[in-house]
Design an enzyme around this catalytic site. Structure first.
Site, PDB file in Angstrom:
ATOM      1  N   ILE A  15      42.797  -1.564  57.535  1.00  0.00           N
ATOM      2  CA  ILE A  15      42.156  -2.149  56.355  1.00  0.00           C
ATOM      3  C   ILE A  15      43.237  -2.590  55.365  1.00  0.00           C
ATOM      4  O   ILE A  15      44.386  -2.154  55.444  1.00  0.00           O
ATOM      5  CB  ILE A  15      41.165  -1.171  55.685  1.00  0.00           C
ATOM      6  N   THR A  33      47.496  -5.123  56.025  1.00  0.00           N
ATOM      7  CA  THR A  33      46.696  -3.953  56.387  1.00  0.00           C
ATOM      8  C   THR A  33      47.558  -2.703  56.551  1.00  0.00           C
ATOM      9  O   THR A  33      48.761  -2.773  56.750  1.00  0.00           O
ATOM     10  CB  THR A  33      45.916  -4.207  57.686  1.00  0.00           C
ATOM     11  N   ASP A  34      46.884  -1.562  56.480  1.00  0.00           N
ATOM     12  CA  ASP A  34      47.568  -0.281  56.676  1.00  0.00           C
ATOM     13  C   ASP A  34      47.324   0.225  58.095  1.00  0.00           C
ATOM     14  O   ASP A  34      46.752  -0.495  58.934  1.00  0.00           O
ATOM     15  CB  ASP A  34      47.119   0.730  55.626  1.00  0.00           C
ATOM     16  N   ALA A  35      47.721   1.431  58.362  1.00  0.00           N
ATOM     17  CA  ALA A  35      47.584   2.001  59.704  1.00  0.00           C
ATOM     18  C   ALA A  35      46.128   2.116  60.145  1.00  0.00           C
ATOM     19  O   ALA A  35      45.839   2.153  61.336  1.00  0.00           O
ATOM     20  CB  ALA A  35      48.258   3.375  59.770  1.00  0.00           C
ATOM     21  N   GLY A  36      45.210   2.143  59.190  1.00  0.00           N
ATOM     22  CA  GLY A  36      43.786   2.222  59.501  1.00  0.00           C
ATOM     23  C   GLY A  36      43.145   0.866  59.743  1.00  0.00           C
ATOM     24  O   GLY A  36      41.955   0.784  60.014  1.00  0.00           O
TER      25      GLY A  36
END
Length: 145
Positions: free
Chosen positions: A26, A21-24
């Site tokens: 997702i 996942t990324d910082a968001g």
């Protein structure tokens, strides 16, 4: 990660981990390509061809091109189904149609096509696929051989 033995395109299941996942929160877009790579690798294994052994036979598969469309996000802990369906078969190439769906609700998350070329391991020049491999891929769909 496990193979799914149902009718239809070959598919594996995998789980989304924090590292995907990324910082968001997702799944980072490029990781869908990694999931697709795993499905293609497992498809080869399912057909009886292990990539580490193929390299010893002076044969590699390299991605020539890929295209992907992203429809909805996957999130941490989602279980995904990733398919690998052969839609075009040449002497030294295979085109896969691939989809990533969320198992829980069947939502299509990402879909695309990946063209894979068969090359010599010693010089990366195109080479014909072994007949047994081409025959095995041809069984994936009518009219491919």
């Amino acid at each position: 990660m496990r193979a799914q033995n149902e009718s239809g395109p070959f598919a594996i299941r995998c789980r989304v981990y924090y590292e995907d996942t990324d910082a968001g929160g997702i799944v980072y877009y490029v990781n869908y390509l990694k999931f697709m790579e795993r499905a293609r690798t497992e498809r080869l294994r399912d057909l009886g061809f292990v990539q580490s052994r193929l390299a010893a036979e002076n044969l590699l598969f390299v991605v020539h091109s890929s295209e992907a469309r992203y429809w909805a996000p996957a999130r941490l802990d989602d279980e995904l189904q990733v398919n690998a369906e052969v839609v075009e078969l040449g002497r030294a190439r295979v085109r896969f149609r691939q989809q990533v769906t969320r198992v829980g609700d069947g939502t299509l998350l990402c879909e695309g096509h990946v063209l894979v070329a068969c090359v010599r391991a010693d010089n990366f020049k195109p080479r014909a696929m072994p007949v047994a491999m081409r025959t095995a891929f041809a069984a994936d769909g009518p009219g491919l051989y």
